[in-house]
Scaffold this motif. Sequence first.
Motif, mmCIF file in Angstrom:
data_model
loop_
_atom_site.group_PDB
_atom_site.id
_atom_site.type_symbol
_atom_site.label_atom_id
_atom_site.label_comp_id
_atom_site.label_asym_id
_atom_site.label_seq_id
_atom_site.Cartn_x
_atom_site.Cartn_y
_atom_site.Cartn_z
ATOM 1 N N PHE A 163 34.180 -36.093 24.854
ATOM 2 C CA PHE A 163 35.156 -35.035 25.151
ATOM 3 C C PHE A 163 34.617 -33.694 24.526
ATOM 4 O O PHE A 163 34.517 -33.487 23.206
ATOM 5 N N TRP B 242 40.029 -31.523 32.626
ATOM 6 C CA TRP B 242 40.755 -32.069 31.694
ATOM 7 C C TRP B 242 42.048 -32.084 31.687
ATOM 8 O O TRP B 242 42.774 -32.720 31.266
ATOM 9 N N GLU C 109 42.754 -35.165 33.425
ATOM 10 C CA GLU C 109 42.700 -36.485 32.459
ATOM 11 C C GLU C 109 44.098 -36.371 31.809
ATOM 12 O O GLU C 109 44.593 -37.292 31.485
ATOM 13 N N LEU D 33 41.172 -40.038 27.473
ATOM 14 C CA LEU D 33 41.091 -38.845 26.492
ATOM 15 C C LEU D 33 42.319 -38.073 26.415
ATOM 16 O O LEU D 33 42.441 -36.940 25.838
ATOM 17 N N HIS E 56 43.114 -36.686 22.894
ATOM 18 C CA HIS E 56 42.266 -35.699 22.453
ATOM 19 C C HIS E 56 42.473 -34.413 23.207
ATOM 20 O O HIS E 56 42.528 -33.425 22.412
ATOM 21 N N VAL E 57 42.564 -34.439 24.500
ATOM 22 C CA VAL E 57 42.993 -33.239 25.102
ATOM 23 C C VAL E 57 44.346 -32.577 24.809
ATOM 24 O O VAL E 57 44.400 -31.323 24.543
#
Length: 319
Positions: A48, A92, A95, A102, A105-106
Motif C-alpha cells: 500500500f 484504492w 479496495e 488492504l 490501511h486505506v
Amino acid sequence: MSAIADTRSARSVEAPRLDVDAALAWLEANMAWFEPERWERHLPRRTFPGTPVLELLVLLRVLRRGNRGGDADRLAGPALEIGRSITDRPRWLEELRGGGALFPHVLWLVALIEELDSARGLVPSARFAAELAIATGAGNVNGRYRPPASALELGYVLELAGMDADQPSIPSLLAACEPHLDADHCHMSDGDIYGVTHIMFYATDFGARPAGGPDRTRTVLRLLGSCLARSDNDLTAELLACADYLGAGNHPLALHGHARLSAAQRPDGSVASLLYNARVAERATGEPGRAYAFGTCYHPTITAAMAAMAAREGTTCRE
C-alpha cells in the motif's frame, strides 16, 4: 515510597532523550519522499503506497494530542496533501468498495486525514466507498475471519473512522489476542514483536486510554531488553512507547532505552534502522543516496519521536 518516587522522577528528568525537534526537522526536510511516485523511483514498491504517509500522520496525531500542536500543524499541510492524493485514486476506492485485504490501511489513512484536516472535512468518495462495503457485507469488513491481531487493527480503524460494521468491542478483540501476548518472548520473531507493539498501540489508541486486561509491562520490558541487545532502534522505539503507555516510563530499562535512542540519533536528526548500512550509504550519491537514507531511516525516526513524546507526557512505573 515518596523518596523512591522522587528518585525515579529525577532519573526520568536527567535521562538523555531523543531530540524531537531535530527528528521533526528531518522528516519535514524529507517530506517529498512520502509521495509514492518519488518513493518508487529508487525504493521497492509498497503493498500500500500510502503506508509511509499514514505512519507520519499517526505521529502528527500524537503530537497534536500533546503539547506540540504547532509542530503537528506545520507538518500536516504537505502530509495531508499527499494523503488526499492517494485516497481518491480509483485503485484504492475499489479496495474500499470491495472490502479487500488492504481495506483497514486505506480506511485508516482516510480517518486520519479527516481528523487532522477538519477544515476541509470528509473524504467523501472514500468514505462512501467504505460505507458501501459495510452496508453490503463486501469482503471481510467486520473482521470475523481475520486473525486476532488483524481483527483488532480493523476494529481500531473502524472505531477511529466512526463506522459500525457490527464488529466486537476493542476489549473483546484485545482479549482474543492474549495467546500472542502470552507467547514465549525468547522465541518471538521480529514480526511477532511488532505484533505485540501494534496490539498495544490499537488497544490504547497510542496511549490515549488504558489497555485493560492483564498488565503487559513485564512482557514489553523483556522484549525491550532483547531489542536493545541487538541495537534494533525501530523495535526499541515502539517498545519504549508501549512501556510508557503501560505506565513503565520510569523503569530503569526504559530510561536506558531512551538514552540509547538519543545516542543513536544521527547529526541530521534521523534514526537508522537495522537495514541501514554505512558502506552502502557511502557508495550511494545524489538522489539514490537520499532515497536510501530515507527508506532505511524514516520509520525508526517516526517511532523514536513518538516514544520520546510519550515519555514527556509523564508516566509512573507500576512494577
